[in-house]
Every structure is written in structure tokens, then in C-alpha cells.
Design a protein around this motif. Structure first.
Motif, short mmCIF file in Angstrom:
data_model
loop_
_atom_site.label_atom_id
_atom_site.label_comp_id
_atom_site.label_asym_id
_atom_site.label_seq_id
_atom_site.Cartn_x
_atom_site.Cartn_y
_atom_site.Cartn_z
N ILE A 237 -3.35 6.38 -10.84
CA ILE A 237 -4.11 6.96 -9.72
C ILE A 237 -4.19 5.97 -8.56
CG2 ILE A 237 -6.42 7.73 -9.00
CD1 ILE A 237 -6.63 9.01 -11.83
N GLU A 238 -4.34 4.67 -8.87
CA GLU A 238 -4.37 3.65 -7.81
C GLU A 238 -3.06 3.62 -7.05
OE1 GLU A 238 -5.54 -0.25 -9.13
OE2 GLU A 238 -7.21 0.57 -10.30
N VAL A 239 -1.93 3.72 -7.76
CA VAL A 239 -0.62 3.74 -7.10
C VAL A 239 -0.50 5.00 -6.24
CG1 VAL A 239 1.87 3.86 -7.48
CG2 VAL A 239 0.48 2.33 -8.87
N GLY A 240 -0.99 6.13 -6.74
CA GLY A 240 -0.98 7.37 -5.96
C GLY A 240 -1.81 7.26 -4.70
N THR A 241 -2.97 6.62 -4.79
CA THR A 241 -3.83 6.40 -3.62
C THR A 241 -3.14 5.48 -2.63
OG1 THR A 241 -5.79 6.70 -5.00
CG2 THR A 241 -6.10 5.62 -2.87
N LEU A 242 -2.51 4.43 -3.12
CA LEU A 242 -1.78 3.51 -2.25
C LEU A 242 -0.69 4.25 -1.50
CD1 LEU A 242 -1.17 0.53 -1.42
CD2 LEU A 242 0.39 0.46 -3.38
N ALA A 243 0.06 5.09 -2.21
CA ALA A 243 1.14 5.86 -1.58
C ALA A 243 0.59 6.85 -0.56
CB ALA A 243 1.96 6.59 -2.64
N ALA A 244 -0.54 7.50 -0.88
CA ALA A 244 -1.13 8.48 0.04
C ALA A 244 -1.62 7.82 1.33
CB ALA A 244 -2.27 9.22 -0.65
N ASP A 245 -1.98 6.55 1.25
CA ASP A 245 -2.50 5.83 2.42
C ASP A 245 -1.40 5.32 3.34
OD1 ASP A 245 -5.04 6.26 1.51
OD2 ASP A 245 -5.31 4.25 0.68
N HIS A 246 -0.14 5.46 2.95
CA HIS A 246 0.97 4.95 3.75
C HIS A 246 1.93 6.07 4.11
CE1 HIS A 246 -0.57 1.23 2.07
NE2 HIS A 246 0.01 0.64 3.09
N GLN A 247 2.50 5.97 5.27
CA GLN A 247 3.44 6.96 5.78
C GLN A 247 4.85 6.37 5.77
OE1 GLN A 247 2.62 10.09 6.48
NE2 GLN A 247 4.74 10.58 6.90
N ALA A 248 5.79 7.07 5.21
CA ALA A 248 7.19 6.66 5.24
C ALA A 248 7.92 7.48 6.28
CB ALA A 248 7.82 6.85 3.86
#
Length: 104
Positions: free
Chosen positions: A24-35
Motif C-alpha cells: 500500500i505504501e508503494v501504491g501511495t508513493l506511485a499515486a503521488d507522482h506523475q509520469a
């Protein structure tokens, strides 16, 4: 950015990443960044996760044409002489993905 699959049901991925909470932490990290969009087809970038040799690994890939960065994971960075985490690996993959130039 979102995951390329629902990894919560893959026990190998969950174990490699240290449990549901870490996933879930990795998912939150990914959601906070835009590619950036794919430089080849303009498709959406998604985060792919894997367990390689028992260690958590990730890459960023296009949801349409599936071009991707190399798999990156936790480990020892011999050039900088330091240990890097999955968060460092995520930022490294994101930097690699976003530095690509759009095809002309």
C-alpha cells in the motif's frame, strides 16, 4: 500513476514487498507522482511490480505498447557505495521514464 495489475492477490509480490502494508505504501508513493505519457504512442505510464530472486523490483511501462524501463529493485549501488531502497528504485525508474524524448 497506478499499478499495471492488482498485486494484492499475488502472494509472491506481497511477500517480496514485506506485506500488504508495504505494498500500500508503494501504491501511495506511485499515486503521488506523475509520469510522462509514453514517448512512442502517448499511452499512460503504469507501475509494474515483480519479485526477482526474492527481492522486490519494479519498472514503469506503457499501458498501450508496453515499452518499459529496466527492472530496478533494492540493492547495493556500487557507483555511489550505498544501499538503496525500493523508494529509491521507484524514483530512479521514474527519472529514467520521464527523461525520454517524444518521438518525432
Amino acid at each position: 500513476m497506478k499499478f499495471s495489475h492488482d498485486y494484492r492477490k499475488d502472494r509472491h509480490i506481497v511477500e517480496a514487498f514485506g506485506g500488504q502494508d508495504k505494498l500500500i505504501e508503494v501504491g501511495t508513493l506511485a499515486a503521488d507522482h506523475q509520469a510522462a505519457p509514453c514517448p512512442f504512442c502517448g499511452g499512460e505510464a503504469v507501475l509494474g511490480l515483480a519479485q526477482l530472486l526474492g527481492a522486490p523490483s519494479l519498472h514503469i511501462e506503457c499501458s498501450k505498447c508496453h515499452v518499459a524501463t529496466v527492472w530496478t529493485g533494492e540493492g547495493w549501488d556500487y557507483l555511489d557505495a550505498k544501499q538503496f531502497t525500493i523508494v529509491d528504485a521507484f524514483h530512479r525508474s521514474l527519472q529514467r521514464w520521464n527523461k525520454r524524448q517524444a518521438a518525432v
